[in-house]
Design a protein around this motif. Structure first.
Motif, PDB file in Angstrom:
ATOM      1  N   LYS A  76      35.849  26.823  31.162  1.00  0.00           N
ATOM      2  CA  LYS A  76      37.229  27.192  31.483  1.00  0.00           C
ATOM      3  C   LYS A  76      37.356  28.670  31.803  1.00  0.00           C
ATOM      4  N   ASN A  77      38.112  28.933  32.859  1.00  0.00           N
ATOM      5  CA  ASN A  77      38.496  30.284  33.311  1.00  0.00           C
ATOM      6  C   ASN A  77      37.402  31.043  34.046  1.00  0.00           C
ATOM      7  N   ILE A  78      36.143  30.629  33.929  1.00  0.00           N
ATOM      8  CA  ILE A  78      35.068  31.381  34.591  1.00  0.00           C
ATOM      9  C   ILE A  78      35.253  31.287  36.107  1.00  0.00           C
ATOM     10  N   GLY A  79      35.428  32.435  36.750  1.00  0.00           N
ATOM     11  CA  GLY A  79      35.611  32.469  38.193  1.00  0.00           C
ATOM     12  C   GLY A  79      36.943  31.933  38.662  1.00  0.00           C
ATOM     13  N   GLU A  80      37.970  31.969  37.809  1.00  0.00           N
ATOM     14  CA  GLU A  80      39.257  31.380  38.193  1.00  0.00           C
ATOM     15  C   GLU A  80      39.908  32.097  39.371  1.00  0.00           C
TER      16      GLU A  80
END
Length: 480
Positions: A76-80
Motif C-alpha cells: 500500500k502507498n508505494i509509488g502512489e
C-alpha cells in the motif's frame, strides 16, 4: 439445543422478503442458521450453549467483496504518485520479482485480518496485481494464511498480462533466480493450484481460473497493444477448458470493446464469468451481459475511476438485468478493504453521474454487497442473507456511537454512516472469529509483526525505498 443465539439486535435479513426485525434473534447450530425471527419466538423454540447480547447492535449478513488483488496489502502507498503503465510495472516488480513464499503467507493473513475487522466474510481476488502463475507454492501459502483467519476466499490464478514470456523471480537464502515463463505455463499453474487448493479449509477456499484481461481493442484499456491480439483465442481456449474440466468460474478485468469481442469473437461470456470494472461499455455490450447472465463487479474507488475516461454504467446494467456487485479493488494504492466505504462511494458516484439523488437507493447497495455478491460467486444458496438453512456468516455492528445515534432508518445508516471500524462481531460458518473487536481466530499482534517484517524484506529486495519518501511538490502544490 443450538450452539449460539444472538438476540436483541435489529436484524437486516436480506431474505426474499427483505425483512427487518426489530428486537430480533438468530439461532445457530454448527455452521447453519436454524432460526431467524423476533426474540420471543426464537427463545421460545431454542436454547443455546452461548447467548450473545446484541442490544444496540445490527445483525446482517457478512459483506462479500467481489474484486481485489492478493499480495498488495503489504505494498500500500508505494509509488502512489506514479501513474499509468509505470505504476503497473512497479507493482509487477514487487509481486513477481521481490517476494517469497513467507511473504505470501504473511500477506494472506494480514489481508484476511483486515477484511475480517471490516466485516467482510468472503472475497474474490486475483493472485497479484495480475494473476501470478509461476508456481503453486505461492498461492497455496497465501490461501493457508487466509484460512488461519477463517474467512471465505476465492483466488484467481492464471498467466499475467502480456507481453509473454514474463520474468518471475524466486528467492532462496537472499539470492534471486529469474525464469521466463509463457502463457501456457500460467494456465498449467492454475490447474495445479485448483487441484491442490480448491475446497481447502473445509470448503471455504475456492480457486478460479483468471487472467488480467482478455486481449481485445479497447479505448478504456491503456495496457492493450494490437500485437497482443495473438494471445486472445489461446487465452479463451484454456479458460473454457479449465472451467469445464474443474467446474470453476472465471474472473478478469473487462472494458468497453472487450465484452463485445468476448461474445462475438470468443463466445466466452456466461453465468460463471465475473468481470471487474466494465468501464466504457456500449449499450450492445450491456445487452450481451444480460443475455448471457455474465456477472459484473463495480469498483467505485478504483484508480481507473479517476485516471481514465470511461465510467462504469452501473444503473444501465441494473436496469438491463445484469447482476452487479461491489468490490474494493485493493491494489496497493490508496485504498483499504473497507467495503462500507466503497458502498457509500458507489452511491455518490452514480448520483453525481446523473445529478439525481434518487439514484441507487441504499437497499440496493446493501444487496450488492451481500446477496448479489454471493450470486456473482455462485454461492447465494449458502450465504448472502440470514435465512434458515444458510451458513451462519453474520456480522454485528455497534450502533451506540455518536455518529450513529439516534438509531433510526437503519439501512440508510449502514450505507451512509457506518464504516468497517463499527463492526463489533463476526461469525463465519457459525464460528465467532471476532467479538467486541477482539480477534479470536489468530494472534493479531503476531500477524502484524510478521507482516511488518515481510514488508520490510520486500522493500529491501525490490530497492523501492526511494519511492516511499515525499515526492517533489508534495507540499504547497495543487498537483504532483
Amino acid at each position: 439445543m443450538a450452539d449460539i443465539i444472538i438476540k436483541g439486535g435489529t436484524v437486516i435479513t436480506i431474505d426474499p422478503e427483505r425483512r427487518i426485525i426489530e428486537k430480533g434473534a438468530v439461532a445457530i447450530t454448527k455452521d447453519r442458521i436454524v432460526a431467524v425471527g423476533p426474540v420471543r419466538k426464537v427463545l421460545k423454540e431454542h436454547r443455546a450453549r452461548k447467548v450473545v447480547d446484541a442490544r444496540g447492535k445490527v445483525l446482517m449478513p457478512g459483506l462479500i467483496d467481489t474484486h481485489g488483488h492478493g499480495g498488495t496489502t503489504l505494498t500500500k502507498n508505494i509509488g502512489e504518485h506514479i501513474s499509468g503503465a509505470a505504476w503497473r510495472t512497479l507493482q509487477d516488480h514487487l509481486l513477481y520479482r521481490s517476494v517469497t513464499e513467507d511473504y505470501w503467507y504473511a500477506e494472506g493473513r494480514l489481508m484476511a485480518l483486515e477484511r475480517l475487522k471490516f466485516g467482510t466474510t468472503c472475497f474474490m481476488h486475483m493472485f497479484g496485481t495480475a494473476p501470478r502463475g509461476d508456481d503453486p507454492i505461492y498461492p497455496e501459502a497465501h490461501i493457508r494464511g487466509i484460512a488461519e483467519v477463517g474467512i471465505r476466499s476465492f483466488t484467481g490464478i492464471g498467466p499475467p498480462r502480456p507481453p509473454c514470456p514474463t520474468v518471475y523471480s524466486s528467492w532462496k537464502n537472499g539470492k534471486k533466480t529469474d525464469k521466463k515463463l509463457n502463457l501456457e505455463h500460467g494456465f498449467k499453474t492454475a490447474e495445479k493450484t485448483i487441484r491442490k487448493c480448491h475446497g481447502m479449509d473445509q470448503g471455504r477456499a475456492h480457486v478460479w481460473v483468471s487472467v488480467s484481461r482478455i486481449q481485445a481493442p479497447s479505448k478504456d484499456d491503456p495496457m492493450f497493444k494490437l500485437e497482443y491480439m495473438k494471445y486472445s483465442k489461446t487465452q479463451a481456449q484454456h479458460i473454457k477448458r479449465i472451467m469445464a474440466e474443474y467446474g470453476v468460474g472465471f474472473h478478469a478485468h473487462a472494458y468497453g470493446g472487450v465484452v463485445k469481442w468476448c461474445q462475438e469473437g470468443l463466445s466466452i461470456l456466461g453465468p460463471r464469468v465475473l468481470l471487474a470494472h466494465c468501464t466504457g461499455l456500449s449499450k450492445q455490450e450491456i445487452k450481451y451481459l444480460a443475455q448471457t447472465d455474465t456477472k459484473v463487479n463495480h469498483n467505485p474507488t478504483a484508480r481507473r475511476i479517476y485516471s481514465f475516461p470511461g465510467v462504469c454504467p452501473v444503473i444501465e446494467m441494473l436496469d438491463a438485468g445484469v447482476n452487479v456487485s461491489i468490490g474494493t479493488d485493493c491494489t496497493g494504492m490508496d485504498r483499504t478493504q473497507d467495503q462500507f466505504k466503497d458502498a457509500k462511494v458507489a452511491v455518490l458516484l452514480q448520483r453525481l453521474r446523473f445529478m439525481d439523488p434518487s439514484i441507487l437507493p441504499p437497499g440496493k447497495v446493501l444487496e450488492m454487497t451481500t446477496i448479489d455478491a454471493a450470486r456473482n460467486l455462485g454461492i447465494d444458496n449458502e450465504v448472502g442473507s440470514l435465512e434458515v438453512g444458510k451458513k451462519a456468516d453474520i456480522i454485528l455492528i455497534n450502533m451506540q456511537q455518536p455518529h450513529l445515534v439516534p438509531v433510526w432508518m437503519v439501512p440508510q445508516r449502514l450505507v451512509y454512516l457506518v464504516t468497517g471500524h463499527d463492526v463489533d462481531t463476526v461469525l463465519v460458518d457459525g464460528r465467532i472469529l471476532m467479538e467486541g473487536r477482539k480477534v479470536k481466530s489468530v494472534n493479531e499482534k503476531k500477524v502484524l509483526r510478521d507482516a511488518q517484517k515481510e514488508g520490510e524484506l520486500m522493500v529491501e529486495r525490490s530497492g523501492v525505498a526511494p519511492l516511499m519518501g515525499m515526492p517533489e511538490k508534495f507540499w504547497g502544490h495543487a498537483r504532483y
